[in-house]
Design a protein around this motif. Structure first.
Motif, short mmCIF file in Angstrom:
data_model
loop_
_atom_site.label_atom_id
_atom_site.label_comp_id
_atom_site.label_asym_id
_atom_site.label_seq_id
_atom_site.Cartn_x
_atom_site.Cartn_y
_atom_site.Cartn_z
N GLU A 151 45.14 -5.30 3.27
CA GLU A 151 43.80 -5.52 2.75
C GLU A 151 43.16 -6.59 3.63
O GLU A 151 43.69 -7.71 3.74
N SER B 109 59.49 -12.83 7.07
CA SER B 109 58.47 -12.20 6.22
C SER B 109 57.44 -11.48 7.11
O SER B 109 57.33 -11.77 8.29
N GLU C 232 49.14 -1.66 -5.52
CA GLU C 232 49.00 -1.75 -6.99
C GLU C 232 48.18 -0.55 -7.49
O GLU C 232 47.55 0.15 -6.69
N ASP D 218 56.57 -4.62 10.04
CA ASP D 218 56.48 -5.27 8.73
C ASP D 218 57.26 -4.49 7.66
O ASP D 218 57.87 -5.09 6.77
N ASP E 163 44.73 0.20 -6.35
CA ASP E 163 44.56 0.66 -4.97
C ASP E 163 44.59 2.18 -4.84
O ASP E 163 44.37 2.71 -3.73
N PHE F 146 53.26 -0.50 0.68
CA PHE F 146 52.54 -1.72 1.07
C PHE F 146 51.26 -1.31 1.76
O PHE F 146 51.15 -0.21 2.30
N HIS G 78 48.35 -10.29 8.41
CA HIS G 78 47.55 -10.95 7.37
C HIS G 78 47.03 -9.90 6.41
O HIS G 78 46.52 -8.87 6.82
N GLY G 79 47.16 -10.15 5.10
CA GLY G 79 46.67 -9.21 4.10
C GLY G 79 47.66 -8.13 3.76
O GLY G 79 47.32 -7.20 3.02
N PHE G 80 48.91 -8.22 4.28
CA PHE G 80 49.96 -7.25 3.96
C PHE G 80 50.48 -7.55 2.55
O PHE G 80 50.90 -8.67 2.27
N ARG G 81 50.39 -6.57 1.65
CA ARG G 81 50.87 -6.79 0.27
C ARG G 81 51.32 -5.47 -0.35
O ARG G 81 51.03 -4.38 0.17
N LYS G 82 52.00 -5.60 -1.49
CA LYS G 82 52.47 -4.43 -2.24
C LYS G 82 51.27 -3.64 -2.77
O LYS G 82 50.27 -4.24 -3.19
#
Ligand code: YNC
Ligand code: MG
Length: 388
Positions: free
Chosen positions: A278, A222, A232, A328, A235, A275, A226-230
């Motif tokens: 944040e 994975s 939305e 990532d 955003d 991605f 830190h704070g890596f996300r899809k």
């Protein structure tokens, strides 16, 4: 010799060294009343149609034409297999014109035999924002090749672009035409090396075994940042600011507003993935990466029929090093079962390609502008544009 392209307002090979020619528009816009009102003539067995990409039946016809007749690699082992969902997305950005989705059918059988499309885009060239058409999906059925149908398709899309008072265009092609604004190269990062070798996409390196190769390309389970996300929908404003600011450094780049970002970059399953990072403390969005999904059909392999490929799209790093961000991206692409991750050497991509174990592809991708001249050919790193 380019009997057709020599007649068009594009940079010509004979002018390549000529620094007296000014940068900018080649032929000034005409009054709209002077744009030809009737379509160009086709050979009499064929007729023009405007393709309604809202209709699933039409989307299927276009999908079938392209999946059987669109771009193949030089060895005819793979053919692009753009999905219907992808075509629906790629052809309907904000402000799109239905009249720019152009088909040709056989009058008798009603079969779709050729296709070309445009979508509107604002491109910045140095300090100028230019309204353009991005031309894509030019395809003539294999049985109708070399009959000079392509120039008629191109003239017809040009006419319909002119009817909207737009006079410039951008496009990419694997073939050399008069004359590239830049020539880029694809790089490939194996995610599923065993399958890529089995289908002939890649080969075992010298003194390499299959198990050493699999180990070489292994990735963490994975993402590590830190704070890596899809991404939305909430955003969109922050991603737009990040991207607009980042793209300023390139000589040619799209001029994207929030509507464009929502359309082109908000994740759409099996079409586009985005991605961001944040900051866990400040909630500031500092980095962004994205890729689109373009499978290829594998021609004549008994074990595998589809190669699942991710294509690097727009990436921005301001805090996370670009190398870590793209690592990532590779990790999430592997999680989602892509076989290979592809990237051009545009923007700052050279800074991570070798280190992240991308290998150079054969075959180049040439970028072109229509009716706009640049004084010099751009290095790929001066290009901030990715076309689909
Ligand atoms: C090409 N890819 O040079 P000359 S990329 C542009 N883009 O003209 P014929 C191309 N021109 O050299 P065929 C081209 N490929 O004599 C060939 N040409 O001046 C030129 N392949 O026509 C070629 N899709 O009909 C020559 O050739 C003339 O039957 C020959 O048809 C070509 O979408 C093609 O690769 C590509 O389906 C349709 O081979 C066919 O071979 C095919 O005798 C497989 O045509 C699929 C494939 C191309 C993918 C793409 C971008 C297209 C850009 C078109 C140019 C847009 C200009 C801007 C218009 C708007 C302006 C405004 C404002
Ligand atoms: Mg032809």
């Amino acid at each position: 010799r380019h009997k057709f392209w020599e007649t068009q307002p594009v940079g010509q090979f004979k002018d390549l060294g000529d620094s007296s020619l000014p940068e900018g528009v080649i032929e000034p816009a005409s009054p709209l009343s002077e744009v030809k009102q009737e379509p160009y003539n086709l050979p009499s067995p064929y007729e023009w149609i405007t393709c309604d990409m809202e209709s699933t039946g039409m989307c299927t016809e276009v999908y079938n034409l392209l999946s059987n007749n669109y771009v193949e690699d030089d060895d005819n082992m793979f053919r692009f297999n753009y999905s219907k969902e992808f075509l629906h997305w790629a052809l309907r950005p904000p402000g799109h014109y239905k009249s720019w989705h152009i088909g040709v059918r056989a009058k008798s059988s009603k079969k779709l035999v050729a296709f070309i499309t445009g979508v509107p885009a604002r491109l910045r060239v140095r300090d100028s924002i230019v309204q353009m058409a991005e031309i894509n999906f030019l395809c003539v059925h294999k049985k109708l090749r070399s009959k000079r149908l392509a120039p008629v398709m191109i003239k017809e899309v040009t006419r319909r672009v002119h009817l909207e008072d737009i006079w410039q265009a951008a496009y990419t092609a694997g073939v050399v035409l008069p004359t590239p604004m830049s020539t880029c190269q694809y790089w490939h990062r194996s995610l599923n090396p065993k399958k890529l070798i089995d289908v002939g996409f890649s080969r075992l390196g010298a003194r390499m075994t299959m198990s050493r190769t699999i180990k070489l390309y292994k990735l963490p389970e994975s993402p590590v940042t830190h704070g890596f996300r899809k991404m939305e929908v909430r955003d969109v404003p922050a991603v737009t600011r990040l991207l607009r600011n980042y793209l300023m450094q390139f000589l040619v780049a799209p001029d994207l507003d929030e509507h464009d970002v929502e359309h082109w970059l908000l994740p759409k399953e099996d079409v586009v993935d985005s991605f961001l990072v944040e900051c866990p403390e400040t909630h500031k969005i500092t980095d962004f990466c994205s890729f689109y999904t373009l499978p290829s059909s594998i021609l004549g392999n008994t074990n595998h029929s589809i190669l699942k490929a991710a294509y690097s799209y727009y990436n921005v790093s301001t805090k996370t090093p670009l190398l870590q961000l793209m690592n990532d991206a590779l990790i999430v692409a592997k999680q989602k079962d892509y076989d290979v991750f592809n990237a051009l050497d545009v923007m700052q991509n050279e800074s991570f390609l070798r280190e992240l174990k991308f290998g150079p592809g054969d075959g180049k991708l040439h970028y072109y502008l229509y009716n706009y001249r640049l004084k010099h050919v751009l290095r790929p790193s001066e290009l901030g544009l990715v076309l689909l």
